[in-house]
Design a protein around this motif. Structure first.
Motif, PDB file in Angstrom:
ATOM      1  N   ALA A 169      35.960  48.818  33.976  1.00 12.15           N
ATOM      2  CA  ALA A 169      36.478  48.135  35.152  1.00 12.15           C
ATOM      3  C   ALA A 169      37.265  49.169  35.928  1.00 12.15           C
ATOM      4  O   ALA A 169      37.527  50.257  35.423  1.00 12.15           O
ATOM      5  N   GLU A 170      37.608  48.850  37.128  1.00 12.78           N
ATOM      6  CA  GLU A 170      38.416  49.818  37.877  1.00 12.78           C
ATOM      7  C   GLU A 170      39.682  49.149  38.374  1.00 12.78           C
ATOM      8  O   GLU A 170      39.934  49.048  39.564  1.00 12.78           O
ATOM      9  N   LEU A 171      40.454  48.682  37.405  1.00 10.92           N
ATOM     10  CA  LEU A 171      41.702  48.018  37.754  1.00 10.92           C
ATOM     11  C   LEU A 171      42.709  49.051  38.212  1.00 10.92           C
ATOM     12  O   LEU A 171      42.623  50.226  37.864  1.00 10.92           O
ATOM     13  N   ASN A 172      43.694  48.600  38.983  1.00 12.61           N
ATOM     14  CA  ASN A 172      44.726  49.566  39.341  1.00 12.61           C
ATOM     15  C   ASN A 172      45.738  49.686  38.209  1.00 12.61           C
ATOM     16  O   ASN A 172      45.806  48.832  37.315  1.00 12.61           O
ATOM     17  N   TYR A 173      46.518  50.775  38.258  1.00 16.86           N
ATOM     18  CA  TYR A 173      47.340  51.121  37.110  1.00 16.86           C
ATOM     19  C   TYR A 173      48.369  50.067  36.759  1.00 16.86           C
ATOM     20  O   TYR A 173      48.716  49.868  35.608  1.00 16.86           O
ATOM     21  N   PHE A 174      48.843  49.390  37.791  1.00 14.02           N
ATOM     22  CA  PHE A 174      49.859  48.373  37.549  1.00 14.02           C
ATOM     23  C   PHE A 174      49.314  47.299  36.605  1.00 14.02           C
ATOM     24  O   PHE A 174      49.938  46.933  35.605  1.00 14.02           O
ATOM     25  N   LEU A 175      48.092  46.837  36.903  1.00 20.95           N
ATOM     26  CA  LEU A 175      47.457  45.831  36.052  1.00 20.95           C
ATOM     27  C   LEU A 175      47.161  46.398  34.672  1.00 20.95           C
ATOM     28  O   LEU A 175      47.293  45.711  33.657  1.00 20.95           O
ATOM     29  N   VAL A 176      46.753  47.670  34.648  1.00 17.65           N
ATOM     30  CA  VAL A 176      46.432  48.310  33.366  1.00 17.65           C
ATOM     31  C   VAL A 176      47.637  48.246  32.429  1.00 17.65           C
ATOM     32  O   VAL A 176      47.531  47.819  31.281  1.00 17.65           O
ATOM     33  N   PHE A 177      48.801  48.640  32.970  1.00 18.24           N
ATOM     34  CA  PHE A 177      50.007  48.574  32.137  1.00 18.24           C
ATOM     35  C   PHE A 177      50.281  47.145  31.680  1.00 18.24           C
ATOM     36  O   PHE A 177      50.599  46.889  30.530  1.00 18.24           O
ATOM     37  N   LEU A 178      50.103  46.218  32.620  1.00 21.14           N
ATOM     38  CA  LEU A 178      50.402  44.824  32.335  1.00 21.14           C
ATOM     39  C   LEU A 178      49.515  44.268  31.217  1.00 21.14           C
ATOM     40  O   LEU A 178      49.917  43.384  30.462  1.00 21.14           O
ATOM     41  N   ILE A 179      48.302  44.782  31.107  1.00 23.62           N
ATOM     42  CA  ILE A 179      47.387  44.286  30.077  1.00 23.62           C
ATOM     43  C   ILE A 179      47.533  45.083  28.773  1.00 23.62           C
ATOM     44  O   ILE A 179      47.572  44.519  27.686  1.00 23.62           O
ATOM     45  N   VAL A 180      47.616  46.398  28.900  1.00 26.77           N
ATOM     46  CA  VAL A 180      47.583  47.243  27.690  1.00 26.77           C
ATOM     47  C   VAL A 180      48.865  47.122  26.871  1.00 26.77           C
ATOM     48  O   VAL A 180      48.825  47.056  25.642  1.00 26.77           O
ATOM     49  N   LEU A 181      50.007  47.093  27.558  1.00 22.49           N
ATOM     50  CA  LEU A 181      51.262  47.078  26.802  1.00 22.49           C
ATOM     51  C   LEU A 181      51.384  45.877  25.864  1.00 22.49           C
ATOM     52  O   LEU A 181      51.715  46.046  24.688  1.00 22.49           O
ATOM     53  N   PRO A 182      51.078  44.644  26.337  1.00 22.37           N
ATOM     54  CA  PRO A 182      51.126  43.518  25.385  1.00 22.37           C
ATOM     55  C   PRO A 182      50.142  43.696  24.231  1.00 22.37           C
ATOM     56  O   PRO A 182      50.453  43.301  23.097  1.00 22.37           O
ATOM     57  N   ILE A 183      48.980  44.290  24.500  1.00 23.85           N
ATOM     58  CA  ILE A 183      48.014  44.467  23.413  1.00 23.85           C
ATOM     59  C   ILE A 183      48.589  45.393  22.347  1.00 23.85           C
ATOM     60  O   ILE A 183      48.542  45.099  21.149  1.00 23.85           O
ATOM     61  N   THR A 184      49.179  46.519  22.775  1.00 19.12           N
ATOM     62  CA  THR A 184      49.736  47.438  21.781  1.00 19.12           C
ATOM     63  C   THR A 184      50.922  46.788  21.059  1.00 19.12           C
ATOM     64  O   THR A 184      51.137  47.036  19.877  1.00 19.12           O
ATOM     65  N   PHE A 185      51.656  45.947  21.772  1.00 22.33           N
ATOM     66  CA  PHE A 185      52.755  45.222  21.122  1.00 22.33           C
ATOM     67  C   PHE A 185      52.216  44.328  20.005  1.00 22.33           C
ATOM     68  O   PHE A 185      52.697  44.369  18.863  1.00 22.33           O
TER      69      PHE A 185
END
Lengths: 292, 362
Positions: A58-74
């Motif tokens: 996908a080509e999401l912008n970085y803001f969304l990327v952080f918003l999705i990835v950080l909870p996953i790593t948590f």
């Protein structure tokens, strides 16, 4: 001279990112008494998950990327704490068991990345392109964005630790787990949350530094060792020490990379660590090197 | 989770004592001495005779030689992990330095490869002691951190060390093989290599055996059982640990030196994660602090790894998961399971009516 200042600015920025990565590691030890050797794998996972969202699928912008990835790593961290760390807590040789279990977990997670994404290096695009000239010095937007993001996370972390109930519970557990339990703090939940926060910080570091270094399945080990060196130099369990050591070593990395080449960075870091430990065995800001 | 192994090793010595359970103080001495000795001699006899059976297959012989090399290293490592309680993660570093020392002296200085064995052992011992001096004064976990940092830094260091003849990224290759009275060792005849490896492996077995069953080893048991009492008797943890770190480094460097000439190539790849994790599984699977378990673990891991060869990338995935599972389910490995079985049988035989063995001399 101008080049020197620019190198110092780069070093300062890398320093704050290193602080973020290292503080997660030290937090995990300070609160949960866990030395997490799979810490670097979450760094790798953060970077690869970001790649999936921003480049690969996908080509999401970085803001969304952080918003999705950080909870996953948590959540990954919380799961690891539940499944692997918690059952080991009743062992007399807890330290040793955790060390080996997390080592094994690191190999497992890294090779999972290898199996899924292959051995070819990947890279993330920069957050922002171009550069800005301030008072005669050129700074890339990328570096500035990294700095701002890392600084914001660091501030949130400090406020979280100082003001929120969860943060206070974490500090209480760090000081005295039994006392904390007596006053009704749910120990295991605090351990799990701490572990999750620490892996989340590692993942955030992975995303922040991925545009700068290439991503490889085994790349996390370098950052685990960097986090280790920063944490030991600063004093294990000390957030303030981690902050100073992170900046010191980040700037040193930029200087060494500029003058001698990047290959010399780790040897020089190790030399600094050696000198610090000779003078202050518990690190710059460590209390006494704890037994056990 | 650890019911099997925990029950197995609970004896009078550590019943009700929180710190007990891992070091050698926790088992009946005389019995385990017999078993240790018996297993050690049995292992050597089997290995000495094995070429009669599989001597024709160069492939199997090669696997056995590699197993003996790593068997020696895992025994040396277990001296630190299982007996001295020194969480050293830099063992592969000592191995690589031993290999480099021997390879560099024979290729760059033209020294006879046999002397390289001494040089490798010396390099391993010296570096181990140098690393031990600052780190052993620290608490256990710091040792693990510092030695891991050492291990990770070594690879870039050997790469930038091209100027002093480490060969940079590509390493040193080819390396001169050993020669005896005009006969030069070759890859097509594994028998000479095999018996040299066996000799070195026996050296490791003997040194570790005596390190454990001596005054030296007794001081560790004493330190484990009651540190302050042991210290009041004049046992210094620092000094004893430093000595055993030196011994462990010596044996590891020795094996490294042999490895360099056996594989005819040494490069920073030896320091890869794969080798490290193999070593971890060898010691874990065999049994931490259960001499000679780790050596047996080495044979199992090498043959298992060969058997899993076709899985390629999945192999390390499997091994990583295996480490986690062993730690969680059977932290004392195969030898721990043997202990449990033995204890179980003895308990049944002694008196079926006794509900537990706590407080009963066993």
């Amino acid at each position: 001279m101008r080049e020197l200042v620019e190198v110092l600015i780069t070093g300062f920025t890398i320093g704050i990112v290193y602080f973020l990565v290292a503080v997660g590691f030290t937090l995990c030890y300070g609160v949960g008494r866990v030395l997490n050797y799979s810490y670097g794998s979450f760094f790798t996972w953060g970077a690869y998950l970001a790649w999936v969202l921003a480049v690969g699928y996908a080509e999401l912008n970085y803001f969304l990327v952080f918003l999705i990835v950080l909870p996953i790593t948590f959540l990954m961290g919380v799961a690891v704490d539940r499944v692997i760390i918690r059952p080991l807590r009743s062992r007399p040789e807890f330290d040793f068991s955790v060390l080996l279990a997390t080592l094994g977990l690191a190999v497992f997670l890294d090779n999972l990345v290898l199996v899924i994404f292959g051995a070819r290096t990947k890279s993330l695009p920069e957050f922002l392109e171009g550069s800005v000239t301030l008072a005669g010095f050129t700074i890339s937007w990328q570096l500035l964005a990294m700095f701002i993001f890392a600084a914001v996370v660091a501030v949130i972390l400090f406020v979280f630790m100082a003001k929120t109930r969860t943060g206070m519970s974490m500090r209480a557990v760090a000081q005295d787990p039994i006392g904390a339990r007596i006053v009704g703090i749910p120990l295991f939940r605090v351990f799990a949350i701490t572990f999750g926060i620490s892996t989340m910080l590692s993942g955030a570091g992975g995303i922040l530094l991925a545009p700068r270094f290439f991503m490889t399945p085994l790349g996390g080990w370098t950052f685990l060792v960097k986090a280790l060196i920063i944490v030991i130099a600063g004093g294990l369990g000390s957030i303030k020490g981690t902050l100073y050591a992170g900046f010191l070593l980040g700037i040193l990395e930029a200087l060494v990379g500029w003058q001698l080449g990047l290959l010399w960075v780790m040897p020089v870091w190790f030399l600094v660590l050696f000198l610090v430990l000779l003078i202050r065995p518990a690190g710059l800001f460590g209390a006494v090197a704890r037994k056990g | 989770m650890s019911i099997v192994a925990d029950q197995g090793t609970t004896s009078r010595a550590d019943a009700g004592k929180p710190g007990g359970g891992r070091l050698p103080g926790d088992r009946p001495k005389a019995l385990s001495l017999n078993r240790q000795t018996g297993m050690t001699i049995g292992l050597v006899v089997i290995l000495a005779l094995l070429p009669l059976v599989v001597g024709d297959s160069n492939y199997t012989m090669r696997l056995l030689v590699v197993s003996m090399i790593w068997g020696g290293v895992s025994l040396a490592w277990d001296l630190l992990l299982g007996y001295a309680g020194v969480f050293n993660l830099g063992q592969v570093g000592f191995f690589a330095l031993g290999a480099y020392a021997s390879a560099m002296l024979s290729e760059n200085a033209g020294l006879n490869p046999w002397w390289g064995l001494l040089a490798g052992a010396a390099a391993g011992a010296v570096v181990a002691v140098l690393l031990g001096i600052p780190s052993l004064r620290l608490a256990g976990i710091y040792v693990a951190l510092l030695t891991l940092a050492f291990y990770e830094v070594l690879s870039p260091l050997l790469t930038v060390g091209e100027a002093i003849g480490t060969g940079g990224k590509r390493g040193i290759s080819p390396i001169t093989p050993y020669t005896i009275g005009g006969y030069t060792f070759t890859g097509s005849n594994q028998i000479p290599w095999y018996y040299v490896a066996l000799g070195l492996f026996v050296v490791c077995l003997i040194v570790c055996y005596f390190a454990i069953n001596s005054r030296f080893g007794a001081s560790f048991i004493a330190l484990h059982d009651s540190e302050s009492f042991a210290q009041s008797l004049g046992i210094s943890r620092y000094k004893v640990s430093l000595m055993i770190v030196g011994v462990s480094g010596l044996l590891t460097g020795l094996m490294g030196a042999f490895y360099a000439h056996y594989t005819a190539v040494v490069s920073p790849r030896v320091l890869g994660l794969e080798v490290f994790i193999y070593l971890v599984i060898m010691v874990l699977l065999g049994g931490v602090g259960k001499f000679p378990g780790p050596a047996i673990g080495a044979f199992i891991v090498i043959f298992l790894s060969d058997w899993l060869r076709e899985f390629e990338n999945y192999r390390m995935l499997i091994f990583g998961a295996l480490v986690v599972v062993i730690v969680m389910v059977a932290p004392r490995g195969i030898m721990g399971a043997v202990d449990s079985a033995q204890q179980f049988v003895r308990r049944r035989r002694a008196s079926p009516a006794t509900p537990t063995d706590v407080g009963r001399s066993s």
